[in-house]
Design a protein around this motif. Structure first.
Motif, short mmCIF file in Angstrom:
data_model
loop_
_atom_site.label_atom_id
_atom_site.label_comp_id
_atom_site.label_asym_id
_atom_site.label_seq_id
_atom_site.Cartn_x
_atom_site.Cartn_y
_atom_site.Cartn_z
N THR A 22 31.08 -24.53 -58.80
CA THR A 22 32.21 -24.07 -59.66
C THR A 22 31.55 -23.72 -60.96
N TRP A 23 30.73 -24.49 -61.44
CA TRP A 23 30.44 -24.31 -62.95
C TRP A 23 29.26 -23.34 -62.99
N ASN A 24 28.57 -22.96 -61.87
CA ASN A 24 27.51 -22.00 -61.95
C ASN A 24 28.08 -20.39 -62.54
N ALA A 25 29.02 -20.12 -61.85
CA ALA A 25 29.77 -18.79 -62.07
C ALA A 25 30.19 -19.08 -63.59
N VAL A 26 30.92 -19.97 -63.99
CA VAL A 26 31.78 -20.14 -65.19
C VAL A 26 30.71 -19.89 -66.30
N VAL A 27 29.61 -20.81 -66.09
CA VAL A 27 28.67 -20.59 -67.25
C VAL A 27 27.78 -19.37 -67.34
N LEU A 28 27.52 -18.62 -66.17
CA LEU A 28 27.11 -17.30 -66.10
C LEU A 28 27.88 -16.23 -66.70
N TRP A 29 29.30 -16.56 -66.65
CA TRP A 29 30.21 -15.63 -66.90
C TRP A 29 30.43 -15.78 -68.66
N ALA A 30 30.41 -17.14 -69.03
CA ALA A 30 30.35 -17.33 -70.60
C ALA A 30 29.21 -16.90 -71.18
N LEU A 31 28.14 -16.61 -70.72
CA LEU A 31 26.79 -15.96 -71.14
C LEU A 31 26.90 -14.63 -71.18
N ARG A 32 27.89 -13.97 -70.59
CA ARG A 32 27.73 -12.41 -70.50
C ARG A 32 27.67 -11.75 -71.63
N ASP A 33 27.97 -12.24 -72.81
CA ASP A 33 28.24 -11.50 -74.03
C ASP A 33 26.85 -11.61 -74.92
N GLY A 34 25.73 -12.64 -74.44
CA GLY A 34 24.73 -12.67 -75.33
C GLY A 34 24.58 -14.38 -75.28
N PRO A 35 23.31 -14.62 -76.03
CA PRO A 35 22.81 -16.01 -76.20
C PRO A 35 23.77 -16.94 -76.79
N ARG A 36 24.31 -18.09 -76.19
CA ARG A 36 24.91 -19.26 -76.81
C ARG A 36 24.32 -20.59 -76.65
N ARG A 37 24.72 -21.31 -77.87
CA ARG A 37 24.50 -22.89 -77.92
C ARG A 37 24.96 -23.63 -77.04
N PRO A 38 24.48 -24.64 -76.60
CA PRO A 38 25.37 -25.39 -75.82
C PRO A 38 26.64 -25.92 -76.24
N VAL A 39 26.79 -26.16 -77.64
CA VAL A 39 28.02 -26.64 -78.17
C VAL A 39 29.23 -25.31 -78.02
N GLU A 40 28.63 -24.39 -78.15
CA GLU A 40 29.56 -23.08 -78.04
C GLU A 40 29.62 -22.68 -76.64
N LEU A 41 28.77 -22.95 -75.84
CA LEU A 41 29.41 -22.94 -74.44
C LEU A 41 30.65 -23.80 -74.07
N THR A 83 19.07 -14.23 -67.70
CA THR A 83 17.88 -13.34 -67.48
C THR A 83 18.44 -11.86 -66.97
N ALA A 84 17.53 -11.09 -66.69
CA ALA A 84 17.84 -10.06 -65.87
C ALA A 84 18.54 -9.96 -64.40
N LEU A 85 18.00 -11.12 -63.97
CA LEU A 85 18.34 -11.39 -62.42
C LEU A 85 19.59 -12.23 -62.53
N GLY A 86 20.05 -13.01 -63.66
CA GLY A 86 21.39 -13.46 -63.94
C GLY A 86 22.29 -12.43 -64.33
N ARG A 87 22.19 -11.44 -64.74
CA ARG A 87 23.01 -10.47 -65.00
C ARG A 87 23.44 -9.76 -63.82
N THR A 88 22.48 -9.71 -62.90
CA THR A 88 23.01 -9.00 -61.71
C THR A 88 24.20 -9.85 -60.89
N LEU A 89 24.32 -10.78 -61.17
CA LEU A 89 25.66 -11.69 -60.51
C LEU A 89 27.00 -11.39 -61.37
N LEU A 90 26.82 -10.72 -62.51
CA LEU A 90 27.92 -10.69 -63.29
C LEU A 90 29.04 -9.68 -62.39
N ALA A 91 28.55 -8.78 -61.67
CA ALA A 91 29.53 -8.14 -60.80
C ALA A 91 30.27 -8.72 -59.98
N PRO A 92 29.37 -9.45 -59.00
CA PRO A 92 30.11 -10.08 -58.15
C PRO A 92 31.00 -11.28 -58.40
#
Length: 137
Positions: A22-41, A83-92
């Motif tokens: 569950t958290w993998n997709a949520v964290v990836l999606w939360a990072l879609r707009d750019g770098p974040r600190r853990p507290v921001e996440l 990463t560039a690879l991580g960005r490829t999961l945003l569409a799915p």
């Protein structure tokens, strides 16, 4: 690797394993707009503990989906970015989210119906074989 989805080393299975947490997709999606600190996440993602967030970020980093950026200041300022690879999961992830938005009410209705339906009657138990037993005289 094979393309047979039922085999353990199938690439499709690898992708589903990545997204099944569950958290993998949520964290990836939360990072879609750019770098974040853990507290921001943690603020952006409701219901995730610091421990689970740290474990998720490490798992995503070990899979090459997230980079950890540590600044030179003291105390160290840490941020995470896709990463560039991580960005490829945003569409799915977006596609699954769109599906959930469109069909989520139907899934919830089915779940509620399953909870309120009469439970099936228990099957009569059948005596099993008596392997390794001998009659007592």
């Amino acid at each position: 690797m094979t393309t047979d989805a039922f085999l353990a080393d199938c690439r499709a299975r690898l992708a589903f394993d990545l997204l099944s947490n569950t958290w993998n997709a949520v964290v990836l999606w939360a990072l879609r707009d750019g770098p974040r600190r853990p507290v921001e996440l943690r603020e952006r993602i409701g219901g995730i503990s610091s421990k689970v967030l740290t474990e998720t970020l490490r798992r995503l980093q070990s899979n090459g989906l997230v980079d950890r950026l540590a600044g030179p200041e003291s105390p160290t300022r840490v941020e995470y970015q896709l990463t560039a690879l991580g960005r490829t999961l945003l569409a799915p992830i977006d596609a699954v989210g769109a599906w959930a938005f469109e069909y989520g009410d139907e899934v919830v209705a089915a779940q509620e119906a399953a909870c309120t339906a009469d439970p099936p009657s228990p099957r009569p138990s059948r005596p099993g074989p008596n392997y390794g037993t001998s009659p007592v005289n």
